[in-house]
Design an enzyme around this catalytic site. Structure first.
Site: not given
Ligand code: PHE
Length: 354
Positions: A79, A182, A184, A186
């Site tokens: 990552k 959230g 966003g 996804v």
């Protein structure tokens, strides 16, 4: 201090770069290359300090190792975090992405990047100008698989069906109350799947524009960020940042299951036991959020059609999560421990045959 952080981390390598023109810090954490080159998204955001950014990269990279090992994908865990200074000038972004791409290229395939929180398929196109061929998740026009958020959402949705099967004896989400934290790439796509399935969807969000869109235009129930952990619902779906399940929030939860797209939802390992003690069914994050990576990598490296890739995501998440729930109940361990055991077996099996 960072010495302690790295000493305790189980990963292989961290590459770090101070980007002088912008003052950004770049960390590329390579947790494991046992199963293949390290792959993982690039997260771009501001952090309270450099240590927090490094820690995020290290923890997220470890999650990627397990994410790929579980379904037997031939990649290791990595990552990258680009920690922006608080006074970052957005105009400096493309040049920063190109310098970052050059760094990824220099690593020669040790680490391959992809989108994550704060980066999009469009950003991957810019990174690929200097970073190709070590960049996944570019736009369709840029020769990539396009946005991977919807495929992540498809896997999370499938995970919810498996959780419903376990809790209620039927996979359908019709009438189930789901709170999506959230909206966003996804969360937004997940909401679409849930609405189409007839679920009762509520959402939480901090961005004013997004709140207006989902509440006023789609008519969804808005839950203020402060109330997310106390709302009564069937399934809580964390789809924003990590560490939302912790010693503070778990005692307050009024949901029956947690199934979401965010990485590293547990703040610490004991949180899995805290959830279990409260009788909350936890779908381990990396088991259900593998869809974006599986889709992007399948389309870009295996020549899968989009339909085939989506089918693989659904079947793989369904099989994997059922197996995790089974193992957890037969062994009397947490679902997080079961997922770790399954992925861990794959990792050590590979070492022995190597
Ligand atoms: N952000 C994605 C994840 O956490 C990373 C990814 C996307 C990797 C697409 C490969 C392809 O899984």
């Amino acid at each position: 201090m960072i010495e302690a952080l790295l000493r305790e981390w189980t990963g292989e390598t961290v590459v770090l770069r101070y980007d002088r023109p912008t003052g950004a810090w770049i960390f590329i954490a390579v947790h494991s290359t046992r199963l293949g080159p390290a792959v993982g998204g690039t997260r771009i955001k501001s952090y309270p300090d450099v240590r927090a950014a490094l820690q995020d990269a290290c923890r997220l990279a470890e999650g990627m190792t397990f994410k790929f090992a579980g379904p037997g994908l031939p990649y290791g865990g990595g990552k990258a975090v680009i920690a922006l200074p608080s006074d970052f000038d957005p105009q400096a972004r493309p040049a920063l992405l190109r310098r970052y791409g050059a760094l990824v290229h220099q690593l020669g395939g040790l680490y391959c990047t992809a989108p994550d929180v704060g980066t999009s398929a469009d950003d991957m196109d810019i990174i690929a100008e200097t970073g190709a061929p070590y960049v996944f998740g570019c736009t369709l026009a840029g020769g990539g698989a396009g946005p991977t958020g919807p495929a992540t959402a498809l896997g999370v949705f499938t995970g919810m069906q498996v959780a419903c099967e376990r809790l209620f004896g039927e996979a359908s989400l019709k009438g189930r109350r789901v709170l999506v934290q959230g909206t966003g790439s996804v969360g937004r796509a997940l909401i679409e799947y849930l609405r189409a399935a007839g679920a009762q969807v509520a959402f939480s969000e901090v961005d004013e524009g997004a709140i207006r869109r989902f509440r006023d235009e789609l008519g969804l129930q808005f839950v203020p960020p402060g109330a997310v952990y106390t709302v009564e619902c069937d399934i809580l779906a964390p789809c924003a940042l990590g560490a939302v399940l912790n010693a503070d929030t778990i005692p307050q939860l009024k949901c029956q299951a947690v199934v979401g797209g965010a990485n590293n939802q547990l703040a610490e390992a004991q949180d899995a036991e805290r959830l279990q003690a409260r009788g909350i069914l936890y779908a381990p994050d990396y088991v259900v959020n593998v869809g974006g990576a599986m889709f992007g990598l399948g389309v870009e490296t295996r020549g899968w059609t989009r339909e085939r890739a989506e089918q693989e995501v659904v079947e793989s998440v369904r099989r994997a999560l059922r197996q995790v729930f089974e193992l957890a109940s037969t062994e009397g361990i947490t679902t997080a421990a079961a997922a770790q055991q399954i992925a861990g077996e794959r990792l050590s099996a590979t070492v022995q045959s190597a």
